[in-house]
Design an enzyme around this catalytic site. Structure first.
Site, PDB file in Angstrom:
ATOM      1  N   ASP A 167      39.441  39.309  33.476  1.00  0.00           N
ATOM      2  CA  ASP A 167      39.256  38.058  32.726  1.00  0.00           C
ATOM      3  C   ASP A 167      39.022  36.883  33.680  1.00  0.00           C
ATOM      4  O   ASP A 167      39.777  36.697  34.641  1.00  0.00           O
ATOM      5  CB  ASP A 167      40.500  37.821  31.855  1.00  0.00           C
ATOM      6  CG  ASP A 167      40.268  36.727  30.840  1.00  0.00           C
ATOM      7  OD1 ASP A 167      40.041  35.561  31.246  1.00  0.00           O
ATOM      8  OD2 ASP A 167      40.292  37.032  29.634  1.00  0.00           O
TER       9      ASP A 167
ATOM     10  N   ARG B  84      39.626  33.899  33.508  1.00  0.00           N
ATOM     11  CA  ARG B  84      40.623  32.819  33.523  1.00  0.00           C
ATOM     12  C   ARG B  84      41.861  33.154  34.334  1.00  0.00           C
ATOM     13  O   ARG B  84      42.744  32.319  34.509  1.00  0.00           O
ATOM     14  CB  ARG B  84      41.018  32.492  32.072  1.00  0.00           C
ATOM     15  CG  ARG B  84      39.844  32.013  31.241  1.00  0.00           C
ATOM     16  CD  ARG B  84      40.184  32.062  29.764  1.00  0.00           C
ATOM     17  NE  ARG B  84      40.392  33.430  29.308  1.00  0.00           N
ATOM     18  CZ  ARG B  84      40.820  33.747  28.083  1.00  0.00           C
ATOM     19  NH1 ARG B  84      41.117  32.788  27.213  1.00  0.00           N
ATOM     20  NH2 ARG B  84      40.972  35.015  27.745  1.00  0.00           N
TER      21      ARG B  84
ATOM     22  N   CYS C 137      44.333  38.257  25.875  1.00  0.00           N
ATOM     23  CA  CYS C 137      43.540  39.277  26.590  1.00  0.00           C
ATOM     24  C   CYS C 137      42.593  39.999  25.619  1.00  0.00           C
ATOM     25  O   CYS C 137      43.035  40.601  24.633  1.00  0.00           O
ATOM     26  CB  CYS C 137      44.466  40.286  27.268  1.00  0.00           C
ATOM     27  SG  CYS C 137      43.571  41.575  28.161  1.00  0.00           S
TER      28      CYS C 137
ATOM     29  N   CYS D 144      43.711  41.653  35.214  1.00  0.00           N
ATOM     30  CA  CYS D 144      42.552  41.787  34.329  1.00  0.00           C
ATOM     31  C   CYS D 144      41.314  41.143  34.962  1.00  0.00           C
ATOM     32  O   CYS D 144      41.429  40.226  35.783  1.00  0.00           O
ATOM     33  CB  CYS D 144      42.876  41.113  32.990  1.00  0.00           C
ATOM     34  SG  CYS D 144      41.666  41.437  31.683  1.00  0.00           S
TER      35      CYS D 144
HETATM   36 ZN    ZN Z   1      42.477  40.579  29.843  1.00  0.00          ZN
END
Ligand code: ZN
Ligand code: ZN
Ligand code: ZN
Ligand code: ZN
Ligand code: ZN
Ligand code: ZN
Lengths: 221, 221, 221, 221, 221, 221
Positions: E41, E43, E101, E39
């Site tokens: 993302d 993090r 997520c 992802c």
């Molecule tokens: Zn995600």
């Protein structure tokens, strides 16, 4: 751009003042008589050919006067058709090809398109005309391939036009008329497609205008 | 269609004979000065506004004078751009919006598009202008949303125009110039986008023409 | 699956041995008489309706006997058409709708499609028939909307069929014939589209078979 | 078309009257046992091979028994799958290839596709099978490349089938079963894919039917 | 941007000089061990989670660690897969989801996507996981829907991964291994998909690594 | 995969415990400072180059750090941009190319792409940079074509970035800043695009950071 800007100044200071009222009447709505689909070619000016004034013709122009069939991915031409029929209620759509068309020449000479992948992809919509001409070549004696292709391309685009829901619905009820023309730059002749006869005939004959519109299936009276 | 066919006969019998030689010279090639991208609206006739003759302007017209960004699926407008730059070598491209544009009104009033799914999908290319206007609404005091949207749409289409390879290459070397205009039907004014200032200025000022062309990165000397 | 596997065993042990030679002759090539495009509906078996043997019909079946127009993104139906005409040289293409069609019912009742986004998107190819029916509703007195829609859908798919280059080329020269049928499950009747008259007529009349094929424009003799 | 129309008359006057009641029961709904995806080839008639009656099999047929993966642009096959699973609730889906398949031959001999661009694009969905065969060629000793490709194509289409949401959901809960078959026209044999073993085994063995269905992850009890 | 530019200066003046030779060795080629799809993302940093150095992992990241199925329109993820397998010859591909997520939350709460049409369209590739969870909801007792969806999304993307020709070919011959992981930001746990068992198991168990790779069908020895 | 799994164990047992609290704070939301779009190349690790911690950068990586223009078919990169701007509200977007990029080499050497059709199609988004370089080749004396192409590719992707509605809206009001970088693996230098000057300048100069952000047209104060 100098000529264009000067042309605009001439329009603004000389032409417009004489017709200011006419333009003021146009300012808040358009009510065009017909939709005109033709080539982007600089020599084919719909308003000149038909001696139309601003407000008369709803015009869309592209390379090769193409009408893509209605599909899942629709673009500018399909949009213009839907808008003309649904929002403006035009009663006539003219698809107009022309002599010496660069797009038609390119269809006949694919290598010229190698450096123009977008043009090449677009002209796949004219591929059908090319296949028709190729498979029936021997029967067109006495005419140039380019001339026959230009006519067949107009026939093909008329077939594409009929796949658009807004067009099909109004053709079925006799509310919309479609026309296929080829304009000659050099002689100012227009030939129009006669679907009944399956051929093109001069538009300026004294008889009735050749029609490409299929027979309506519904009677709205 | 009667008016249109009569108009054509008038063109053929009265106008054409006086310029037969001019048209004969045009018959075998076009060498247009510029490409003109504008709305299909019947009231916006490029050749009238700029007082251009047949052969002067390579014209593509669609609903909302949209230029889709270059992508994997390219259509009629992208084709016309590639053809104009690569095959015809035009040095100027004008994107011209206009007052009272039905497409811009529809962008502001989405429910009117519910019965026209093709138009709705097409006008997603103008969505970017709407988002700009919406997110910056409070800053446009004193002007109608429609006017601001019409200008922002031209700016957005200029940004789209720059994603076309043929355009980008010639902008980089200073061989191509792009212009963003808004034409007023009622007053015959044109405002042109000045990219340096980030605003539109009247085209008919005495000073230099406002430019939307980015600085070239290469020097072809 | 038990029934199907048992059916296969029955075919293999009882049916096949009686026709082993027939199948051996088929093993290395197909030469079908015609292409048959119909619905995936389990009740519409082309070989049963036309009492055809293996090797007779090139068959493509999908939800709603749809023929998408030829475009830049072509799928399975367009592929089957091109293959049938170009590689197999079929001389007839039948587009066959049917009574009680789930796809046609869904077109008339869009909410049923909300949980089936793929079906919904596909049936946009039948949208044109729906628009025709809606805009001409009052004129269809005495018949159910479903029946009229089913017929109009066949007419629309015939129009789509004509946009395929391989089809258009052979229609132009009179080498290919296209047919639009509607089959009634309950009564075993077939109505065929008569393009000249703009209506459907029973196939089992004693007179000539109704034709949907447009007039050829070339004479290959 | 004469044979086909005569066949229809035979069906209507001889076959149908004997089963009129059966067809009347079918007239208002279908409740097929299974979905059958196979090639458009005229020699592969699902109802004959499985000795099924009208109403038994929901059938979609295309060139090469292809199942495109679920994506943003879905077509006829994806539509048929969604409709079969969601609207009809079938419990079995059979993907059935066959011997002497023109599509598989074309995959192995790309030049034959040059004049058929639509077929060529469609068969990209079988490309994965070709790559598998090419990269593992030496390991298939003793069998023709065409036979191995035909099997690998079925395996690939089963993998594609699993990407369809409706299929994946019911596979996960053990409500749907998928099958991969290859039918031999000459010998009337069917081989079925055994996913556990990674190979095809004859369908007519006395043991359990080979299964291509992955293990369910949920237990709906 | 200040922090980022300062971070770069720190990298350039403090970190890089200590490893200048290491980077010089990397300068002319990459030979990554594995491809990592996760992802976007902020993090989830693949190199941190796996303590990898520059040069170790070929990484593609997008919203929701999605792998679109191979199709006619392929994009960035499909490109990265083809490049990793064909040009770089990686032997492992990891698809890694994660806790909390945003994409998975959005799939469960579609109204949040109304203002983000592009995100909405993209997450149709995760729709399959949602349908699986919805249709089997009652069976997942004791776990949050978000956790189950996150796992099912990884399973779905692994199924999509198998439709890519380059992947399928090397899976068939046992040259490529695929892995499905879910990483927990809070606890630093990773669960890996065990295809044989149809469930996720902790990666840090002492036993063998859970495998998502299907059994090879060819033996390249 | 052994190294990767071992790396994960090292992360889990040695690194994570020291920062458990930091990761716990991250567990329920991300608030990244910036979005980082770079190549999938294993040697270009955004968090290393900018010495960023988990939670700092929203990262999307693909072959050639491409940003497709906003269109009717949007994919993973467009999704990530929309999500970063609309859902996360990032204020900076960095498009970062790099030295020795395999994608850029492939653009210059198309035959290497013949066996990778997906990569080939994807890199059409970098075609514009290639055309710019080819048409202006002679002006780049003293630098390798690869270096110039890598820079031009970043400029092109910045142009594409501006066509995304979410980006355009926030650029217009001065809320978003965009940056074009090229990172050298061997020397750890970064050059940043200065749009005003039309050239790249070192990022580590003492003066102001080079800016690629166009002048805002609205003032939100
Ligand atoms: Zn995600
Ligand atoms: Zn032309
Ligand atoms: Zn307008
Ligand atoms: Zn049906
Ligand atoms: Zn076949
Ligand atoms: Zn790279």
């Amino acid at each position: 751009l100098k000529n264009i800007v000067e042309g605009f100044h001439r329009f603004r200071t000389e032409v417009f003042p004489q017709q200011a009222e006419f333009f003021r009447d146009l300012a808040n709505a358009q009510r065009p008589r017909a939709m005109f689909i033709t080539c982007a070619d600089s020599r084919v000016v719909p308003e000149v050919i038909t001696q139309s004034a601003p407000g008369d013709l709803f015009v869309t122009r592209n390379v090769g006067n193409v009408v893509p069939p209605y599909g899942q991915m629709n673009g500018g031409v399909s949009t213009a058709i839907e808008y003309a029929v649904m929002a403006l209620g035009v009663h006539h759509i003219v698809v107009c090809g022309h002599s010496d068309c660069g797009a038609m020449k390119a269809v006949l000479d694919p290598p010229t398109l190698e450096s123009m992948p977008t043009v090449k992809a677009w002209l796949r919509h004219a591929e059908v005309a090319k296949v028709v001409v190729q498979e029936n070549r021997c029967s067109c004696s006495g005419r140039s391939t380019l001339d026959v292709l230009t006519e067949e391309n107009v026939v093909a685009q008329l077939d594409h036009l009929r796949t658009h829901p807004s067009v099909a619905a109004r053709l079925a009820s006799g509310q919309l008329f479609i026309h296929g023309w080829v304009y000659s730059i050099e002689t100012a002749e227009i030939k129009a497609y006669d679907a009944e006869q399956g051929c093109f005939r001069p538009l300026d004959s004294d008889g009735p205008v050749p029609m490409a519109t299929p027979r309506p299936r519904y009677n709205l009276r």
